[in-house]
Design a protein around this motif. Structure first.
Motif, PDB file in Angstrom:
ATOM      1  N   TYR A   1       3.598  24.675  12.171  1.00 58.09           N
ATOM      2  CA  TYR A   1       3.887  24.744  10.922  1.00 58.09           C
ATOM      3  C   TYR A   1       2.378  24.687  10.277  1.00 58.09           C
ATOM      4  CZ  TYR A   1       2.341  19.567  11.310  1.00 58.09           C
ATOM      5  OH  TYR A   1       1.716  18.556  11.753  1.00 58.09           O
ATOM      6  N   GLU A   2       2.405  25.112   9.060  1.00 54.25           N
ATOM      7  CA  GLU A   2       1.495  25.249   8.036  1.00 54.25           C
ATOM      8  C   GLU A   2       0.588  24.156   7.770  1.00 54.25           C
ATOM      9  OE1 GLU A   2       0.709  27.025   3.855  1.00 54.25           O
ATOM     10  OE2 GLU A   2       0.982  28.804   5.047  1.00 54.25           O
ATOM     11  N   SER A   3       1.354  23.074   6.884  1.00 60.40           N
ATOM     12  CA  SER A   3       0.780  21.780   6.728  1.00 60.40           C
ATOM     13  C   SER A   3       1.908  20.748   6.355  1.00 60.40           C
ATOM     14  CB  SER A   3       0.008  22.156   5.268  1.00 60.40           C
ATOM     15  OG  SER A   3       0.983  22.725   4.282  1.00 60.40           O
ATOM     16  N   SER A   4       1.694  19.658   5.898  1.00 60.86           N
ATOM     17  CA  SER A   4       2.762  18.657   5.670  1.00 60.86           C
ATOM     18  C   SER A   4       2.069  17.947   4.477  1.00 60.86           C
ATOM     19  CB  SER A   4       2.733  17.695   6.715  1.00 60.86           C
ATOM     20  OG  SER A   4       1.545  17.147   7.332  1.00 60.86           O
ATOM     21  N   ILE A   5       3.235  17.547   3.528  1.00 58.57           N
ATOM     22  CA  ILE A   5       2.814  16.429   2.531  1.00 58.57           C
ATOM     23  C   ILE A   5       3.447  15.110   2.987  1.00 58.57           C
ATOM     24  CG2 ILE A   5       3.164  16.051   0.163  1.00 58.57           C
ATOM     25  CD1 ILE A   5       1.589  18.566   0.767  1.00 58.57           C
ATOM     26  N   THR A   6       2.718  14.130   3.065  1.00 56.24           N
ATOM     27  CA  THR A   6       3.124  12.764   3.603  1.00 56.24           C
ATOM     28  C   THR A   6       3.057  11.656   2.649  1.00 56.24           C
ATOM     29  OG1 THR A   6       2.267  13.519   5.992  1.00 56.24           O
ATOM     30  CG2 THR A   6       3.005  11.142   5.433  1.00 56.24           C
ATOM     31  N   THR A   7       4.218  10.999   2.467  1.00 57.31           N
ATOM     32  CA  THR A   7       4.067   9.754   1.723  1.00 57.31           C
ATOM     33  C   THR A   7       4.399   8.327   2.662  1.00 57.31           C
ATOM     34  OG1 THR A   7       5.257  10.926  -0.073  1.00 57.31           O
ATOM     35  CG2 THR A   7       5.420   8.620  -0.081  1.00 57.31           C
ATOM     36  N   ALA A   8       3.455   7.506   2.380  1.00 56.32           N
ATOM     37  CA  ALA A   8       3.839   6.206   3.287  1.00 56.32           C
ATOM     38  C   ALA A   8       3.551   5.260   2.643  1.00 56.32           C
ATOM     39  CB  ALA A   8       2.295   6.518   4.257  1.00 56.32           C
ATOM     40  N   PHE A   9       4.308   3.984   2.993  1.00 57.40           N
ATOM     41  CA  PHE A   9       4.196   2.781   2.237  1.00 57.40           C
ATOM     42  C   PHE A   9       3.944   1.871   3.460  1.00 57.40           C
ATOM     43  CE2 PHE A   9       6.584  -1.208   1.433  1.00 57.40           C
ATOM     44  CZ  PHE A   9       5.799  -1.644   0.211  1.00 57.40           C
ATOM     45  N   TYR A  10       3.039   0.746   3.366  1.00 58.31           N
ATOM     46  CA  TYR A  10       2.482   0.105   4.366  1.00 58.31           C
ATOM     47  C   TYR A  10       2.585  -1.495   3.649  1.00 58.31           C
ATOM     48  CZ  TYR A  10       1.478   3.153   7.930  1.00 58.31           C
ATOM     49  OH  TYR A  10       1.478   3.986   9.014  1.00 58.31           O
TER      50      TYR A  10
ATOM     51  N   PHE B   1      -5.689  14.125   4.528  1.00 53.35           N
ATOM     52  CA  PHE B   1      -6.665  13.574   3.550  1.00 53.35           C
ATOM     53  C   PHE B   1      -5.708  13.115   2.428  1.00 53.35           C
ATOM     54  CE2 PHE B   1      -8.741  17.051   5.860  1.00 53.35           C
ATOM     55  CZ  PHE B   1      -9.935  16.451   6.143  1.00 53.35           C
ATOM     56  N   GLY B   2      -6.012  12.083   1.694  1.00 55.97           N
ATOM     57  CA  GLY B   2      -5.186  11.673   0.771  1.00 55.97           C
ATOM     58  C   GLY B   2      -5.661  10.713  -0.210  1.00 55.97           C
ATOM     59  N   ILE B   3      -4.745  10.052  -1.047  1.00 52.84           N
ATOM     60  CA  ILE B   3      -5.128   9.210  -2.062  1.00 52.84           C
ATOM     61  C   ILE B   3      -4.402   7.775  -1.646  1.00 52.84           C
ATOM     62  CG2 ILE B   3      -6.043  10.616  -3.719  1.00 52.84           C
ATOM     63  CD1 ILE B   3      -3.446  10.478  -5.402  1.00 52.84           C
ATOM     64  N   SER B   4      -4.700   6.665  -2.357  1.00 50.51           N
ATOM     65  CA  SER B   4      -3.747   5.581  -1.881  1.00 50.51           C
ATOM     66  C   SER B   4      -3.872   4.768  -3.125  1.00 50.51           C
ATOM     67  CB  SER B   4      -4.125   4.926  -0.621  1.00 50.51           C
ATOM     68  OG  SER B   4      -5.385   4.134  -0.953  1.00 50.51           O
ATOM     69  N   GLY B   5      -2.781   3.810  -3.235  1.00 48.05           N
ATOM     70  CA  GLY B   5      -2.999   2.751  -4.330  1.00 48.05           C
ATOM     71  C   GLY B   5      -2.278   1.470  -3.659  1.00 48.05           C
ATOM     72  N   SER B   6      -2.886   0.132  -4.139  1.00 45.91           N
ATOM     73  CA  SER B   6      -2.488  -1.013  -3.447  1.00 45.91           C
ATOM     74  C   SER B   6      -2.269  -2.145  -4.694  1.00 45.91           C
ATOM     75  CB  SER B   6      -3.318  -1.467  -2.576  1.00 45.91           C
ATOM     76  OG  SER B   6      -4.686  -1.488  -3.102  1.00 45.91           O
ATOM     77  N   TRP B   7      -1.222  -2.855  -4.383  1.00 43.45           N
ATOM     78  CA  TRP B   7      -0.850  -4.011  -5.457  1.00 43.45           C
ATOM     79  C   TRP B   7      -0.202  -5.095  -4.819  1.00 43.45           C
ATOM     80  CZ3 TRP B   7       1.859   0.235  -4.023  1.00 43.45           C
ATOM     81  CH2 TRP B   7       3.337  -0.123  -3.875  1.00 43.45           C
ATOM     82  N   ASN B   8       0.206  -6.104  -5.637  1.00 44.52           N
ATOM     83  CA  ASN B   8       0.876  -7.282  -5.214  1.00 44.52           C
ATOM     84  C   ASN B   8       1.933  -7.603  -6.163  1.00 44.52           C
ATOM     85  OD1 ASN B   8      -0.692  -8.215  -3.011  1.00 44.52           O
ATOM     86  ND2 ASN B   8      -2.049  -9.239  -4.442  1.00 44.52           N
TER      87      ASN B   8
ATOM     88  N   ILE C   1       0.752  -1.263   0.094  1.00 45.40           N
ATOM     89  CA  ILE C   1      -0.085   0.070  -0.058  1.00 45.40           C
ATOM     90  C   ILE C   1       0.950   1.197   0.040  1.00 45.40           C
ATOM     91  CG2 ILE C   1      -1.719   1.376   1.263  1.00 45.40           C
ATOM     92  CD1 ILE C   1      -2.252  -1.710   2.646  1.00 45.40           C
ATOM     93  N   LEU C   2       0.717   2.091  -0.966  1.00 40.84           N
ATOM     94  CA  LEU C   2       1.119   3.437  -1.098  1.00 40.84           C
ATOM     95  C   LEU C   2       0.115   4.538  -0.762  1.00 40.84           C
ATOM     96  CD1 LEU C   2       4.041   4.747  -1.636  1.00 40.84           C
ATOM     97  CD2 LEU C   2       3.462   4.948  -3.877  1.00 40.84           C
ATOM     98  N   GLU C   3       0.685   5.480   0.125  1.00 35.29           N
ATOM     99  CA  GLU C   3      -0.405   6.661   0.305  1.00 35.29           C
ATOM    100  C   GLU C   3       0.457   7.936   0.277  1.00 35.29           C
ATOM    101  OE1 GLU C   3      -2.977   4.076   3.606  1.00 35.29           O
ATOM    102  OE2 GLU C   3      -1.840   5.784   4.121  1.00 35.29           O
TER     103      GLU C   3
ATOM    104  N   GLU D   1       6.114   6.251   7.443  1.00 36.89           N
ATOM    105  CA  GLU D   1       5.565   7.602   6.838  1.00 36.89           C
ATOM    106  C   GLU D   1       6.718   8.682   6.813  1.00 36.89           C
ATOM    107  OE1 GLU D   1       1.890   8.827   8.467  1.00 36.89           O
ATOM    108  OE2 GLU D   1       0.807   6.619   8.256  1.00 36.89           O
ATOM    109  N   LEU D   2       6.862   9.234   5.721  1.00 31.30           N
ATOM    110  CA  LEU D   2       7.688  10.413   5.812  1.00 31.30           C
ATOM    111  C   LEU D   2       7.054  11.893   5.217  1.00 31.30           C
ATOM    112  CD1 LEU D   2      10.681  11.620   5.835  1.00 31.30           C
ATOM    113  CD2 LEU D   2      10.964  10.876   3.576  1.00 31.30           C
ATOM    114  N   SER D   3       7.131  12.722   6.111  1.00 37.13           N
ATOM    115  CA  SER D   3       6.507  13.954   5.654  1.00 37.13           C
ATOM    116  C   SER D   3       7.141  15.167   5.608  1.00 37.13           C
ATOM    117  CB  SER D   3       5.629  14.216   7.058  1.00 37.13           C
ATOM    118  OG  SER D   3       4.566  13.314   7.405  1.00 37.13           O
ATOM    119  N   GLY D   4       7.077  15.962   4.651  1.00 37.69           N
ATOM    120  CA  GLY D   4       7.783  17.206   4.340  1.00 37.69           C
ATOM    121  C   GLY D   4       6.750  18.210   5.056  1.00 37.69           C
ATOM    122  N   ILE D   5       7.504  19.207   5.776  1.00 40.88           N
ATOM    123  CA  ILE D   5       6.801  20.157   6.471  1.00 40.88           C
ATOM    124  C   ILE D   5       6.866  21.550   5.490  1.00 40.88           C
ATOM    125  CG2 ILE D   5       6.680  21.470   8.658  1.00 40.88           C
ATOM    126  CD1 ILE D   5       6.069  18.716   9.151  1.00 40.88           C
TER     127      ILE D   5
END
Length: 204
Positions: free
Chosen positions: A48-57, A196-203, A32-34, A73-77
């Motif tokens: 801080y104002e906001s963050s952009i986060t990329t997550a892998f599970y 709030f975000g989007i995600s994709g999942s695969w095998n 899973i990638l979010e 999860e890694l976030s850019g502030i």
């Protein structure tokens, strides 16, 4: 007689093969990638104002429609503000945070799933170790100051996700009490945020 017995045994073998039932292969998506956009809430909104986060599970099934997700999860502030930080008997102002990191797991449960398994709604209850990275001021008077002003804490979260053919939309609330293990920052530092975000999942 021997030919007759051979024909009977051959017929029984074919019939047995026709009645074999193969177990259904479990084809849930394991990777899973979010990507999400986060907003701090309450007192944390001053940091801080906001963050952009990329997550892998990576997902592991534990029961029918129940899973454990392990990941990071890694976030850019975006536009981090300086904060006061105690060093000995004096306060200094740290430069605004530029990044955050979370390592943890989530308990996931499918609330609704279509018969063809191409659509589902899931909840995610998470826990992990999180840090918000800060840096000491760049002024020369702080060059010899030996501090690592990273704020570590335990984070808990609760989210919901709607998934169709492996692609999803999610909303997630996170509570990270940064002063739980650090008394060098202001007492009401803040802890809450929403993503709030989007995600994709695969095998593979």
């Amino acid at each position: 007689m021997s030919k007759f017995l051979f024909l009977v045994l051959f017929a029984l073998q074919i019939n047995a093969q026709d009645t074999i039932v193969f177990p259904k292969v479990d084809v849930f998506k394991r990777n899973i990638l979010e990507v999400s956009y986060g907003k701090p809430l309450g007192d944390l909104a001053n940091k801080y104002e906001s963050s952009i986060t990329t997550a892998f599970y990576m997902r592991t099934k534990i029961a029918k429609k129940q899973f454990i997700d392990f990941g990071a999860e890694l976030s850019g502030i975006v536009k981090g503000n300086g904060v006061d930080y105690k060093v000995g008997n004096e306060n200094i102002q740290l430069d605004g945070s530029k990044s955050a990191f979370l390592l943890g797991f989530r308990y996931t449960r499918f609330l609704i799933q279509s018969k063809d398994e191409n659509f589902h709604i899931e909840t995610n209850s998470g826990m992990g170790w999180k840090y918000l990275h800060y840096a000491k001021p760049e002024d020369e008077i702080y060059d010899e100051l030996d501090i690592k002003p990273t704020l570590n804490t335990i984070a808990v979260s609760q989210g919901i996700k709607i998934v169709l053919y492996g692609f999803g939309l999610h909303c997630n609330y996170q509570y990270s009490p940064y002063t739980l293990f650090n008394s060098k920052v202001e007492r009401n530092f803040g802890a809450s945020s929403i993503n709030f975000g989007i995600s994709g999942s695969w095998n593979f």
